[in-house]
Design an enzyme around this catalytic site. Structure first.
Site, mmCIF file in Angstrom:
data_model
loop_
_atom_site.group_PDB
_atom_site.id
_atom_site.type_symbol
_atom_site.label_atom_id
_atom_site.label_comp_id
_atom_site.label_asym_id
_atom_site.label_seq_id
_atom_site.Cartn_x
_atom_site.Cartn_y
_atom_site.Cartn_z
ATOM 1 N N LYS A 61 -17.770 72.646 10.339
ATOM 2 C CA LYS A 61 -18.513 73.722 9.685
ATOM 3 C C LYS A 61 -19.848 73.273 9.084
ATOM 4 C CE LYS A 61 -15.806 77.423 10.046
ATOM 5 N NZ LYS A 61 -16.270 78.724 10.573
ATOM 6 N N SER A 311 -10.770 70.647 15.272
ATOM 7 C CA SER A 311 -11.899 71.212 14.524
ATOM 8 C C SER A 311 -11.901 70.874 13.044
ATOM 9 C CB SER A 311 -11.913 72.738 14.690
ATOM 10 O OG SER A 311 -10.687 73.300 14.260
#
Length: 409
Positions: A61, A311
């Site tokens: 992110k 992720s």
């Protein structure tokens, strides 16, 4: 309430992703690519992990957040930024803002994991807790932006964010030039869309597979309808992909460029997290383990070499404990059993002796003597056992019954 502008609705190109890669030089890590022997054997071809769980802030992110905030005008930076997130985007915005000298406020769901809340505050953001799911938190952050003039940094629904996430795709092509399939988790769709933009522009032959948790799978019905649709009350332990509606910008890109969207169950997510920890020695949160879950559930469905994008690694230790036990249970390595026995001295010792004969490791014992369901000379015992697999679980059950114990299903 809408925050759509001409800029936010523009598409994303390979040049955008390459520009983001230059901007992120020295800011985001080029994360490691690790091979998985176990998954390679299952799939019948090389399988690699793209380890964004080892990125700064513990997830991908930071990439999109930094690119978005760095692109703000001076007067926009002066007004500060606001974001909404279950945790990973929150930390990305907080760190990116700190690096760029911008004031940040982050709205998080009331049930957000405490480690993610603490980390976001430590990066310098003001944290406000609101709502039960990310969609409610998003609405609160947007209202704050409208009332204060702060710039709303969407976690996935903006071209700059998608371009930043797309740098993961460029790194994959550099680190694994012969890749044939990329498997990536999907929540709102920013990461999958960004990777697809970069990879399909350079290697249109590479198959891109998105993965959603079955209890929060908004993309399959949205793709069927040809437009983003909302699902009611998304439910999954994978809070990083617990999103009730696809973003408008990533939805169009996912629809055009992602070859398939699959779903995985909570049991499959738990088993995948356990595999990452045991076999790869990698701490991965449930959302980050979703590509591994897809590979475990249907190993024959993926042409190799395969790259699975891990992720994120920001998992709450309390959730980790629950998930590991759940994953062990799903693999037949953890067994909870209740049974009744005669309440007399030595009865519990005899029971434990019977278990030792079949090599079951006792993790926990709960002994109940007072209950209206029990006879005067009865006791109920609940045992939590570590076992070696489904066959061993069946062997334990048979041994208990043959020893005369009443097993309560």
């Amino acid at each position: 309430m809408s925050y759509r502008t001409a800029d936010s609705l523009r598409s994303v190109t390979l040049d955008d992703v390459r520009g983001a890669q230059k901007m992120l030089s020295g800011v985001a890590r080029v994360t490691a690519m690790e091979g998985s022997r176990h998954l390679s054997q299952l799939v019948g071809a090389p399988v690699h992990f793209k380890c964004e769980n080892l990125q700064r802030t513990g997830s991908f992110k930071l990439r999109g957040a930094y690119v978005r905030i760095a692109g703000l005008l001076p007067e926009e930076r002066a007004a500060g930024v606001v974001a909404a997130s279950a945790g990973n985007h929150a930390q990305g915005v907080a760190l990116a803002s700190a690096l760029l000298g911008v004031r940040s406020t982050v709205f998080m769901p009331q049930g957000a994991p405490l480690p993610k809340i603490s980390a976001t505050r430590e990066y310098g953001a003001e944290v406000r807790l609101h709502g039960q799911v990310v969609d409610e938190t998003l609405a609160a952050a947007q209202e704050y932006a409208a009332g204060t003039g702060a710039v709303f940094i969407h976690p996935f629904d903006h071209p700059d964010v998608i371009a930043g996430q797309g740098t993961v795709g460029l790194e994959i092509l550099e680190q694994c030039p012969d890749v044939r399939t990329i498997v990536v988790g999907i929540g709102g769709g920013g990461l999958a869309a960004g990777i697809a933009v970069a990879v399909k522009a350079l290697r249109p032959d590479v198959r891109i597979v998105g993965v959603q948790a079955a209890g929060a799978a908004a993309y399959p019905p949205s793709l069927a309808a040809g437009r983003p649709v909302s699902i009611r009350t998304p439910a999954t332990m994978a809070d990083g992909i617990k999103v009730g509606r696809p973003g408008d910008v990533p939805f169009s890109l996912v629809g055009d460029l992602v070859d398939e969207v699959r779903t995985v169950t909570e049991d499959e997510l738990a088993a995948a997290l356990l595999l990452c920890l045991e076999r790869a020695k990698l701490v991965v949160e449930p959302a980050g383990a979703s590509p591994v879950a897809a590979l475990l559930s249907a190993p024959d469905a993926f042409e190799g070499p395969v790259v699975a994008v891990l992720s994120g690694g920001n998992v709450d230790p309390v959730l980790m404990e629950r998930v590991l036990r759940h994953g062990m249970a799903a693999q037949g390595r953890y067994l909870a059993v209740r049974l009744r026995l005669t309440d007399r001295p030595g009865a519990l010792a005899a029971l434990l002796g019977a278990l030792s004969v079949v090599d079951a490791n006792v993790l926990d014992v709960s002994h109940l003597r007072t209950d209206p369901r029990l006879g005067l000379t009865e006791a109920e015992v609940e045992l939590h056992l570590e076992t070696k697999g489904p066959e061993h679980c069946a062997e334990v059950g048979r041994a208990l019954r043959e020893a005369g114990y009443t097993v309560i299903d």
